[in-house]
Scaffold this active site. Structure first.
Site, PDB file in Angstrom:
ATOM      1  N   SER B  53      -3.760   2.418   7.340  1.00 23.98           N
ATOM      2  CA  SER B  53      -3.530   1.044   6.909  1.00 23.98           C
ATOM      3  C   SER B  53      -2.063   0.663   6.849  1.00 23.98           C
ATOM      4  CB  SER B  53      -4.182   0.806   5.543  1.00 23.98           C
ATOM      5  OG  SER B  53      -3.712   1.758   4.624  1.00 23.98           O
ATOM      6  N   HIS B  93       0.440   1.457  -0.114  1.00 18.68           N
ATOM      7  CA  HIS B  93       0.557   0.115   0.442  1.00 18.68           C
ATOM      8  C   HIS B  93       1.839  -0.543  -0.029  1.00 18.68           C
ATOM      9  CE1 HIS B  93      -3.970  -0.570   1.445  1.00 18.68           C
ATOM     10  NE2 HIS B  93      -3.366   0.226   2.276  1.00 18.68           N
ATOM     11  N   ASP B 119      -5.095  -6.394  -1.006  1.00 16.49           N
ATOM     12  CA  ASP B 119      -5.942  -5.310  -1.495  1.00 16.49           C
ATOM     13  C   ASP B 119      -6.927  -5.709  -2.574  1.00 16.49           C
ATOM     14  OD1 ASP B 119      -3.338  -2.777  -1.224  1.00 16.49           O
ATOM     15  OD2 ASP B 119      -4.703  -3.652   0.240  1.00 16.49           O
TER      16      ASP B 119
END
Lengths: 177, 176
Positions: B53, B93, B119
């Site tokens: 990701s 992230h 998210d």
């Protein structure tokens, strides 16, 4: 060094140490360079609306900004910079939160791709919802930052020069965005 | 096969010496790990990237060095490693939205570079923001590919047992 296994073992250990040394050299030779660049930011249009924020359920202020961005990142790329992650950030203060930082737009430049950024009249990529309804009449500090992703080494976050201050409109707008 | 000749020459003292040697190696590794935990302030100072990701910045198998100094405030654009309550696996992230109050309490929204949306769909049901206590550390250093070994060992647990068994056998039997 008289069996295949011993030779393979020595080869493996040597290549491991050489790779580690190269990674360390990559880090040392590029870690202390100056990665700052001049950036030109202009805001073309700002509209503020008020609507229910998805997931959250409350009515919050939604900002819409159209901007122009010019920068040249050619000197920033070197053998250890494999990617440049640019992000345009708006920073402001509200009575509810002392510091608010919202990323309006981001862009990835890989080594080898065109390092010149020439964005004209682009909309913000991500929804600019406030954590409340305090955008009207507020003042934004808009600046471009970038994250250096190395082949091996420290992940620098560089604030760009050329940040501008933007006064937000006093009332909600109705123009179509 | 000279490992067997080595075995025959071993007496009690040498066995104790080998076991102590082994214990020294294990305890020094543990000391280094715990020492890193203290100096970086993070409960997991080195993490392996497990998902795609954050491509093209980080690929599966890359290694990240984290710090988690309380005095250093989280800012938008930083890459944070955080845990969701009820899930063991930490997520790597980037912070895209941040709201900090005057007393220092901060809440932020994260998104993976390679993901289309933020998210909020990943968080616990009802959770809208990540808070400072969820953060395991912030990514400061990066080394590519090295963590592939961890991923392989997780995906093929038989490989993990085989490697550990062989290593143990080697250390105990080999004289040097």
């Amino acid at each position: 060094m008289n069996t295949i296994l011993a030779r393979l073992n020595a080869l493996f250990a040597f290549s491991l140490s050489v790779t580690a040394a190269v990674a360390f050299a990559c880090f040392l030779t590029t870690n202390f360079l100056d990665y700052t660049q001049k950036v030109d930011i202009d805001v073309n249009k700002v509209v503020i609306k008020n609507m229910e924020e998805f997931y959250v359920g409350d009515r919050h202020d939604l900002g819409h900004i159209i901007f122009t961005l010019k920068a040249n990142f050619t000197p920033v790329f070197n053998w250890n910079c494999k990617e440049l992650f640019l992000y345009l950030m708006a920073e402001y203060e509200t009575p509810q939160n002392k510091l608010n930082q919202v990323v309006l737009w981001d862009h990835i430049i890989n080594r080898g791709e065109n390092p010149v950024v020439n964005i004209r009249k682009r909309s913000n990529k991500y929804y600019f919802f406030d954590d409340g309804a305090f955008l009207r009449g507020n003042k934004l500090q808009i600046s471009l930052h970038w994250n250096i992703i190395p082949n091996a080494g420290y992940l620098w976050r560089v604030p760009g020069g050329g940040s501008i201050a933007l006064d937000l409109p006093e009332s909600y707008g109705t123009s179509r965005i | 096969m000279d490992i067997f000749s080595d075995l025959r020459r071993l007496n009690k003292r040498q066995v104790y010496f080998q076991v102590l040697n082994f214990a020294m190696i294990i305890s020094s590794a543990l000391m280094i790990w715990k020492g890193l935990m203290v100096t970086t302030g993070s409960e997991s100072p080195i993490v392996v990237v497990l998902s795609g990701s954050m491509e093209p910045a980080f690929y599966r198998g890359d290694l990240l060095f984290l710090t988690n100094y309380r005095a250093d405030p989280v800012r938008a654009g930083e890459i944070v490693v955080f845990k969701i309550e009820g899930r063991e696996i930490p997520i790597v992230h980037r912070v895209i939205k941040l709201h900090e109050k005057a007393d220092g309490k901060v809440k932020f929204l994260t998104k993976g570079d390679n993901n289309e949306v933020d998210d909020r769909g990943l968080y616990k049901p009802g959770q809208l923001w990540v808070e400072r206590d969820h953060v395991v550390g912030r990514a400061r250093g990066f080394v590519p590919y090295v963590g592939i070994v961890t991923i392989l060992m997780n995906d093929y647990p038989k490989l993990k047992y085989a490697v550990l068994g062989l290593l143990g056998l080697f250390v105990l039997i080999h004289r040097e």
